[in-house]
Write a protein that holds these residues in place. Structure first.
Motif, PDB file in Angstrom:
ATOM      1  N   LYS A  60       0.651  -1.205   0.050  1.00 17.77           N
ATOM      2  CA  LYS A  60      -0.062   0.086   0.124  1.00 17.77           C
ATOM      3  C   LYS A  60       0.772   1.105  -0.081  1.00 17.77           C
ATOM      4  CE  LYS A  60      -3.913  -2.149   2.524  1.00 17.77           C
ATOM      5  NZ  LYS A  60      -4.728  -2.125   3.731  1.00 17.77           N
ATOM      6  N   SER A  61       1.881   1.239   0.665  1.00 16.37           N
ATOM      7  CA  SER A  61       2.664   2.210   0.879  1.00 16.37           C
ATOM      8  C   SER A  61       3.537   2.773  -0.520  1.00 16.37           C
ATOM      9  CB  SER A  61       3.943   2.083   1.869  1.00 16.37           C
ATOM     10  OG  SER A  61       4.863   3.232   1.973  1.00 16.37           O
ATOM     11  N   GLN A  62       3.857   1.482  -1.063  1.00 15.22           N
ATOM     12  CA  GLN A  62       4.351   1.679  -2.482  1.00 15.22           C
ATOM     13  C   GLN A  62       3.497   2.344  -3.474  1.00 15.22           C
ATOM     14  OE1 GLN A  62       5.767  -2.309  -3.378  1.00 15.22           O
ATOM     15  NE2 GLN A  62       8.047  -1.796  -2.673  1.00 15.22           N
ATOM     16  N   VAL A  63       2.423   1.924  -3.341  1.00 17.95           N
ATOM     17  CA  VAL A  63       1.200   2.562  -4.304  1.00 17.95           C
ATOM     18  C   VAL A  63       1.102   3.915  -4.105  1.00 17.95           C
ATOM     19  CG1 VAL A  63      -1.171   2.726  -4.854  1.00 17.95           C
ATOM     20  CG2 VAL A  63      -0.071   0.312  -4.772  1.00 17.95           C
ATOM     21  N   ARG A  64       0.698   4.418  -2.683  1.00 25.50           N
ATOM     22  CA  ARG A  64       0.811   5.694  -2.201  1.00 25.50           C
ATOM     23  C   ARG A  64       2.093   6.467  -2.794  1.00 25.50           C
ATOM     24  NH1 ARG A  64      -1.372   3.704   2.572  1.00 25.50           N
ATOM     25  NH2 ARG A  64       0.590   3.582   3.568  1.00 25.50           N
ATOM     26  N   SER A  65       2.977   5.938  -2.557  1.00 24.87           N
ATOM     27  CA  SER A  65       4.559   6.926  -2.744  1.00 24.87           C
ATOM     28  C   SER A  65       4.846   6.727  -4.373  1.00 24.87           C
ATOM     29  CB  SER A  65       5.664   6.287  -2.129  1.00 24.87           C
ATOM     30  OG  SER A  65       5.884   4.949  -2.547  1.00 24.87           O
ATOM     31  N   GLY A  66       4.240   6.000  -5.193  1.00 22.17           N
ATOM     32  CA  GLY A  66       4.353   5.962  -6.588  1.00 22.17           C
ATOM     33  C   GLY A  66       5.239   5.024  -7.260  1.00 22.17           C
ATOM     34  N   THR A  67       5.683   3.917  -6.353  1.00 19.17           N
ATOM     35  CA  THR A  67       6.850   3.093  -6.457  1.00 19.17           C
ATOM     36  C   THR A  67       6.570   2.126  -7.845  1.00 19.17           C
ATOM     37  OG1 THR A  67       6.110   1.597  -4.864  1.00 19.17           O
ATOM     38  CG2 THR A  67       7.858   3.195  -4.330  1.00 19.17           C
ATOM     39  N   GLU A 117      14.277   4.854 -11.402  1.00 16.29           N
ATOM     40  CA  GLU A 117      13.692   5.144 -10.388  1.00 16.29           C
ATOM     41  C   GLU A 117      14.347   5.235  -9.078  1.00 16.29           C
ATOM     42  OE1 GLU A 117      10.114   2.736 -10.245  1.00 16.29           O
ATOM     43  OE2 GLU A 117      11.183   0.861  -9.798  1.00 16.29           O
ATOM     44  N   ALA A 118      14.016   5.817  -8.015  1.00 14.93           N
ATOM     45  CA  ALA A 118      14.489   5.954  -6.625  1.00 14.93           C
ATOM     46  C   ALA A 118      13.467   6.721  -5.815  1.00 14.93           C
ATOM     47  CB  ALA A 118      15.594   6.566  -6.739  1.00 14.93           C
ATOM     48  N   ILE A 119      13.466   6.289  -4.398  1.00 14.00           N
ATOM     49  CA  ILE A 119      12.560   6.870  -3.383  1.00 14.00           C
ATOM     50  C   ILE A 119      13.713   7.836  -2.294  1.00 14.00           C
ATOM     51  CG2 ILE A 119      11.093   6.423  -1.688  1.00 14.00           C
ATOM     52  CD1 ILE A 119      10.186   4.232  -2.900  1.00 14.00           C
ATOM     53  N   PHE A 120      13.171   8.864  -2.232  1.00  8.23           N
ATOM     54  CA  PHE A 120      14.035   9.709  -1.239  1.00  8.23           C
ATOM     55  C   PHE A 120      13.175  10.105   0.017  1.00  8.23           C
ATOM     56  CE2 PHE A 120      15.472  10.323  -5.354  1.00  8.23           C
ATOM     57  CZ  PHE A 120      16.906  10.525  -5.393  1.00  8.23           C
ATOM     58  N   ASN A 134       7.211  10.414   1.470  1.00  8.55           N
ATOM     59  CA  ASN A 134       8.301   9.861   0.522  1.00  8.55           C
ATOM     60  C   ASN A 134       8.157  10.589  -0.635  1.00  8.55           C
ATOM     61  OD1 ASN A 134       9.075   7.718   1.974  1.00  8.55           O
ATOM     62  ND2 ASN A 134       7.483   6.273   1.071  1.00  8.55           N
ATOM     63  N   VAL A 135       9.521  10.646  -1.307  1.00  7.98           N
ATOM     64  CA  VAL A 135       9.661  11.560  -2.701  1.00  7.98           C
ATOM     65  C   VAL A 135       9.964  10.703  -3.723  1.00  7.98           C
ATOM     66  CG1 VAL A 135      10.679  13.420  -4.039  1.00  7.98           C
ATOM     67  CG2 VAL A 135      10.114  13.602  -1.468  1.00  7.98           C
ATOM     68  N   TYR A 136       9.180  10.024  -4.498  1.00 13.44           N
ATOM     69  CA  TYR A 136       9.415   9.172  -5.766  1.00 13.44           C
ATOM     70  C   TYR A 136       9.911   9.751  -6.783  1.00 13.44           C
ATOM     71  CZ  TYR A 136       8.669   5.779  -9.360  1.00 13.44           C
ATOM     72  OH  TYR A 136       8.879   4.966 -10.437  1.00 13.44           O
ATOM     73  N   VAL A 137      10.854   9.552  -7.562  1.00 14.92           N
ATOM     74  CA  VAL A 137      11.349  10.088  -8.744  1.00 14.92           C
ATOM     75  C   VAL A 137      11.590   8.895  -9.943  1.00 14.92           C
ATOM     76  CG1 VAL A 137      13.216  11.260  -9.741  1.00 14.92           C
ATOM     77  CG2 VAL A 137      12.752  11.661  -7.450  1.00 14.92           C
ATOM     78  N   LYS A 138      11.143   9.131 -10.978  1.00 19.95           N
ATOM     79  CA  LYS A 138      11.190   8.266 -12.315  1.00 19.95           C
ATOM     80  C   LYS A 138      11.792   9.143 -13.313  1.00 19.95           C
ATOM     81  CE  LYS A 138       9.313   4.961 -15.433  1.00 19.95           C
ATOM     82  NZ  LYS A 138       8.076   4.142 -15.849  1.00 19.95           N
ATOM     83  N   LYS A 216       8.230  21.584  -0.595  1.00 15.22           N
ATOM     84  CA  LYS A 216       9.613  21.811  -0.138  1.00 15.22           C
ATOM     85  C   LYS A 216      10.482  20.817  -0.407  1.00 15.22           C
ATOM     86  CE  LYS A 216      12.178  22.802   4.077  1.00 15.22           C
ATOM     87  NZ  LYS A 216      12.053  22.803   5.612  1.00 15.22           N
ATOM     88  N   ASN A 217      10.257  19.396   0.044  1.00 16.17           N
ATOM     89  CA  ASN A 217      10.951  18.230  -0.247  1.00 16.17           C
ATOM     90  C   ASN A 217      11.011  17.772  -1.784  1.00 16.17           C
ATOM     91  OD1 ASN A 217      11.435  17.727   2.531  1.00 16.17           O
ATOM     92  ND2 ASN A 217       9.574  16.847   2.717  1.00 16.17           N
ATOM     93  N   ALA A 218      10.198  18.153  -2.433  1.00  9.39           N
ATOM     94  CA  ALA A 218       9.996  17.615  -3.915  1.00  9.39           C
ATOM     95  C   ALA A 218      10.941  18.643  -4.496  1.00  9.39           C
ATOM     96  CB  ALA A 218       8.458  17.853  -4.488  1.00  9.39           C
ATOM     97  N   VAL A 219      11.201  20.031  -4.439  1.00  7.56           N
ATOM     98  CA  VAL A 219      11.975  20.960  -4.795  1.00  7.56           C
ATOM     99  C   VAL A 219      13.449  20.645  -4.626  1.00  7.56           C
ATOM    100  CG1 VAL A 219      12.928  23.356  -4.997  1.00  7.56           C
ATOM    101  CG2 VAL A 219      10.370  22.813  -5.157  1.00  7.56           C
ATOM    102  N   VAL A 220      13.917  20.122  -3.303  1.00 10.55           N
ATOM    103  CA  VAL A 220      14.989  19.794  -2.830  1.00 10.55           C
ATOM    104  C   VAL A 220      15.654  18.749  -3.850  1.00 10.55           C
ATOM    105  CG1 VAL A 220      16.611  18.618  -0.896  1.00 10.55           C
ATOM    106  CG2 VAL A 220      14.856  20.573  -0.469  1.00 10.55           C
ATOM    107  N   ILE A 221      14.864  17.757  -3.914  1.00  2.76           N
ATOM    108  CA  ILE A 221      15.175  16.328  -4.751  1.00  2.76           C
ATOM    109  C   ILE A 221      15.379  16.835  -6.344  1.00  2.76           C
ATOM    110  CG2 ILE A 221      14.483  14.130  -5.489  1.00  2.76           C
ATOM    111  CD1 ILE A 221      15.539  14.579  -2.505  1.00  2.76           C
ATOM    112  N   ALA A 222      14.394  17.712  -6.634  1.00  2.00           N
ATOM    113  CA  ALA A 222      14.326  18.248  -7.871  1.00  2.00           C
ATOM    114  C   ALA A 222      15.783  18.926  -8.310  1.00  2.00           C
ATOM    115  CB  ALA A 222      13.265  19.312  -8.250  1.00  2.00           C
TER     116      ALA A 222
END
Length: 234
Positions: A60-67, A117-120, A134-138, A216-222
């Motif tokens: 469920k957590s992976q679905v919520r975070s977009g993994t 992909e990765a999760i931060f 979580n911040v998921y990036v693809k 805030k967290n998304a921009v840091v990773i971006a």
């Protein structure tokens, strides 16, 4: 004077013999053995149920975070043949980011040649205890900016990002907005044929009001991703 002698009973001699030889008692009685087996079975079932619950919650957590990923390298259900990327997207992910724990940093299953992909996960107590997220990036390579932008447009439509906001990262314009429940914020952009999707999501409770923490967290990773796309790959 008469001496009165005691006559030994046959049973007494047998009892003495038993005591001499030592009566061998079983280590566990039948009742105790049944109880022990029952406890072992109950403990095993409890552990099995607990493990199953943890796996379900993780899914469920992976679905919520977009993994599971959103920028699919496919159109209309058909796989699209894409040119190989000049630099594989996996190299655009930092191995470490201050105040974040990095998970994954891997090629996407089924899209190994063109996507990564990765999760931060933010480590600050505000985001680990008060607002877990979580911040998921693809990152996927599509061969052209036009194809990459179409992939981003599909993501924004599929996720129903109607609450659009304006976010610029290091001078680069992005497509950005919240999901209907404000549980996720997506920031996406195109660069040299690559489509970058950043999905910051609450993993548990969604605050009733926007706090700005997802942005805030998304921009840091971006910014970390853009720095590596500019030539600072690991």
């Amino acid at each position: 004077m008469f001496l009165i002698g005691s006559k030994s009973h046959p049973d007494d001699s047998q009892s003495s013999l038993d005591k001499a030889e030592g009566t061998k008692e079983p280590l566990f009685s039948a009742r105790a053995l049944k109880t022990l087996v029952s406890l072992i079975v109950i403990s095993f079932l409890a552990a099995l149920i607990s493990t199953g619950w943890e796996i379900t919650e993780l899914a469920k957590s992976q679905v919520r975070s977009g993994t599971t990923g959103h920028l699919a390298v496919a159109q209309g259900g058909q796989k699209v043949s894409l040119p190989p990327p000049p630099v594989h997207p996996v190299h655009f992910f930092p191995k470490s980011v201050p105040a974040f724990t990095v998970f994954g940093r891997q090629k996407v299953r089924g899209e190994e040649a063109n996507a990564a992909e990765a999760i931060f996960k933010p480590e600050d107590e505000q985001y680990s205890l008060v607002e877990p997220q979580n911040v998921y990036v693809k990152i996927a390579y599509y061969g052209s900016d036009d194809a990459a932008q179409k992939a981003i447009d599909r993501v924004m439509s599929h996720r129903k990002i109607n609450d659009r906001i304006s976010i610029s990262v290091n001078g680069i314009g992005t497509s950005a907005g919240y999901t209907g429940d404000h549980g996720s914020l997506i920031i996406a952009w195109v660069k040299n044929g690559y489509a970058v999707e950043i999905d910051a999501s609450y993993t548990q409770i969604i605050p009733t009001e926007k706090t700005g923490s997802l942005e805030k967290n998304a921009v840091v990773i971006a910014k970390e991703i853009l720095a590596r796309m500019a030539g600072n790959q690991d």
